[in-house]
Design an enzyme around this catalytic site. Sequence first.
Site: not given
Length: 261
Positions: A151, A155
Amino acid sequence: MSTALVTGASSGIGEAFAIELAKRKNDLVLLARSEHRLYQIAQELQNKYQIRAEVIVQDLTETDAGTKVFKAVQDKKLQIDLLINNAGFGDYGRFSETDHEKQLDIVKLNVLALVDLTHQFLPLMQQRGKGSIINVSSFAAFQPIPYLSVYGATKVFILHFSEALWAENLDTGVKILAFCPGPTETNFFSRAGFGKFASGGEKEGAAASPESVVKEALQALENNNSYVVAGGIQNKIISRLSGILPRPLLVRLVARQFRPQ
């Protein structure tokens, strides 16, 4: 009247974007997998704000999802003036012990779908000489996040990708923003299996409201900023630590904070 396409619009930050944009008299295209919830939101916003709200039900991890979305928009004879790539999720735990398919789906949704939709709609905005794209990154983009490793890495990609496009489009009339909120009152933590923050923050008041961070994002877009860290001064401070602390020390500190109990 402008039209905004919002992905992940059935809850959280995506829903907050939809509501705020409807208040500002923008027409909407709401996209997510949750058909019933999308139609409910669309009907409520149409009735309350007298705007047009269309719905596209699509799993963005599917092959050719971006092309399907673009075709659906064209079939509805809509012009997208603002694209908000908000859909995304994470998965908490030691990487080697997490579900294989889920990790790949994080990359498909957070990165591949975002790139695909941006590539579908950006050329039309450039041709018109106006338009805007908000790509939802995170303040997690500014340092590695052990136990949310995939994750966090997605980003970083979103931040760098968006800033590069911002520079490429300074003379096209198209605005690009990397939106980097900190902890926000959504279902992100519970969906990621991160029990420590499942209620929205480790302590009362630790998380910002979706409504407040969305307003920060729209103001930054209006100012033609390349990125914005939203949700309070503490998030801005944390985002700068990678330029101050030695990286091995920083990632050890983050690992200590995120390590499973």
